[in-house]
Structures are given as structure tokens and as C-alpha cells.
Design a protein around this motif. Sequence first.
Motif, PDB file in Angstrom:
ATOM      1  N   GLU A 213       7.903  67.991  11.029  1.00  0.00           N
ATOM      2  CA  GLU A 213       8.425  69.223  10.368  1.00  0.00           C
ATOM      3  C   GLU A 213       6.952  70.088   9.687  1.00  0.00           C
ATOM      4  O   GLU A 213       7.245  71.209  10.035  1.00  0.00           O
ATOM      5  CB  GLU A 213       9.242  68.930   9.269  1.00  0.00           C
ATOM      6  N   LEU A 216       5.847  72.048  12.723  1.00  0.00           N
ATOM      7  CA  LEU A 216       6.786  72.762  13.048  1.00  0.00           C
ATOM      8  C   LEU A 216       6.561  74.117  12.180  1.00  0.00           C
ATOM      9  O   LEU A 216       6.434  75.252  12.568  1.00  0.00           O
ATOM     10  CB  LEU A 216       7.991  72.380  13.112  1.00  0.00           C
ATOM     11  N   GLN A 246      10.408  71.795  18.507  1.00  0.00           N
ATOM     12  CA  GLN A 246      11.861  71.935  17.985  1.00  0.00           C
ATOM     13  C   GLN A 246      12.776  71.056  18.767  1.00  0.00           C
ATOM     14  O   GLN A 246      13.781  70.230  18.420  1.00  0.00           O
ATOM     15  CB  GLN A 246      12.374  73.420  17.732  1.00  0.00           C
TER      16      GLN A 246
END
Length: 341
Positions: A213, A216, A246
Motif C-alpha cells: 500500500e 501504491l 492494484q
Amino acid sequence: MKTTGMPAVAPIDASSRLLLVGGLILVVVGLVSGELFALLLSHTINTDLKTAWQEVLAMASGADIESISSRFNEIHRLATDRARAMSLHSHFGPIGLLAAGLALAKIRLGDPGRYDLLAAVLILVGGLVQSVGFLSFDYDASGWASVSNAGAVMFVLGVVLYLPGLMPVAPRAMALPHPEQAGGRLIRIGAVMVFAGLLFGLILAWRHVFFEEPVLHAALRDLIESIGAGDEDAAMSLYVTYKSSQVRMAITAASHSHAVAFGFIMIVAALVAQHLRLKRIWRDTAFTLIALGGFLLPVFVFLAPRYGYIFALCADSAGGLVILGLLFVLFGLKPQKESYR
């Protein structure tokens, strides 16, 4: 060959049979809808979404607000269509498993109640309406704007009516078949699948939070900065990085959830074994198909974003094995006067 001296099993009353068969049918319908989504919709919608995002990024530096707004509306529509199709697929299976599980619990623990048949109808019809209702779901509306809400109310009411019959009754005195005859091996495989799926989910959560994450979010932040700076090439490159990361995270999470779901499908199918009116070779074939497909599908789903769409096709094929095995089980649940081994 006809069997004599078979251990007695609890009879299946009309409401339990309806709920058990109906629940397994919902599971099969959920698997079929997942197959259709994966084969016909998922790749097409994702391709259209990628194209729409690329057009938005190309337009961003030109500040053509109307064109950008139009493309974002298209992105919204495509994302909503994908969410509706995924919700349809993901709700059928758990609702069907719960219905079948309630039926098996009533067969083992309870006695037929006054409202059991009504409860079974409410559970099955409510689950069906709720699942199908997601196709008409309006994510922008508030309140009771979706058919799925009506189905949810019916489903919950059915469960509430069905549960009291399970509470006060002692387990029935009945001789259960030998574990292997009752699908004991499939129960063990299913339990391992559930445990492995949950453990994998914990590992994924740790990796996502602390490693994937942040990457991302950084890619998204840099993407926005590149758009502001008018660097279209950099923005396009960052978008590809963001989107691939993703997709990999989402599909990897799907392998975790599918492992748990197929583990429970194996357990429910195994618990139904003592009620099947099938020759042993067909029963064993059904359980082999369910075990093999249920194990392979999460593995292939995990491999698909890493090694190509050939593994996505393999995952679809594995799902087909589970569907075929469950159809054998459903056929074996039809009322007959004689049982086979």
C-alpha cells in the motif's frame, strides 16, 4: 449394489430438503456467475477502464473540463458495472452455504417446526432477490433504492424464523457412517483449505499494510504531481505502475477469499454424504472433482496476475470441476426409495 444394514441416518423433512438443495443450487449459480464474469466481463471492463483512464491522463494537461468530466462519468459507469457483477457472484455462494448449513444443522439437531417451510422459502427467495438485486443497485442513491434491500430483509426474517428450532433440541440418537463413507477425507481437506486461506489472508494483510500500500499511495501521489506538472509521459508510466500493483493486490486477495469459500463448500458437501443416493463410484467422483477444483482454483488465481491469463483460464476450468461435482451431489439428493454404496 443395494445396501443392507446401513447405519441409520436422520430423515430429511421437506423444509430441510428444500433449504439444503436450494442452498447448494445457489452455490452452483454463484460459481457459474463467477465463471461468466471472469470469462466474458472482467477482462473487457478492465480494458475499457484502462483506455478511459489513459484518455483522461492525456486530456489532463489540456484542461478540457467537459471532456475530462465525460470520461470520468464513463469510468464511474464501468466501475459500477464491474462492482454489480462481482457482488452478484460473491453473494450467491455464502448465502447458499449458510442455507445448506442451516438445513444440515436442523437435520442433525432439530425437529421440524411450524414455520420451517416458510422460513426456508424466505431464506432462498430472499437470498436470490438480494443477490440478483445488486444488478440494479444504485450506488449514488440513498435509503431503500435497491431491490437487494428487500431481499436482505426476507433473508434475515427467514433465518430468524428458522433458528429457534435448533436451540432447545438435543442431538438425535443416530448411528453415523464411518468417517470415510461420510466424506471424512473431504472434510479434512476443506478444513485445511479454510485454515490455509485465513492464514494467507493474515499474511496478505501484513504485506499490504506495510509494503504494497505505501508503494501504491506513492505511485498515486507522483501521478497527481505529474499531471499538475503537465508531464503526460510520466503520468502514463506511473498510472501503469499504479494499476498493475492494484490489480495484483486485488487478485491475490481473491485467492485468499476463494480458498476459504471452497474449503467450506468441501465441508458442506462432505456432510451431505450420508444423505446421498449415489453409487459409491459417483459419490467419490463428485468429491474428487470438488476437492481438486477447489484446491486448484485459488492457486491459479494467485498465479494469474504474475504469469499471465493462461492461469486465469486454468482457474475457470478448476471452477468448472467444482460445479460438476456439486451437480453430482444435487442429483444424489433427489428423493429415492433405495440407497446405494
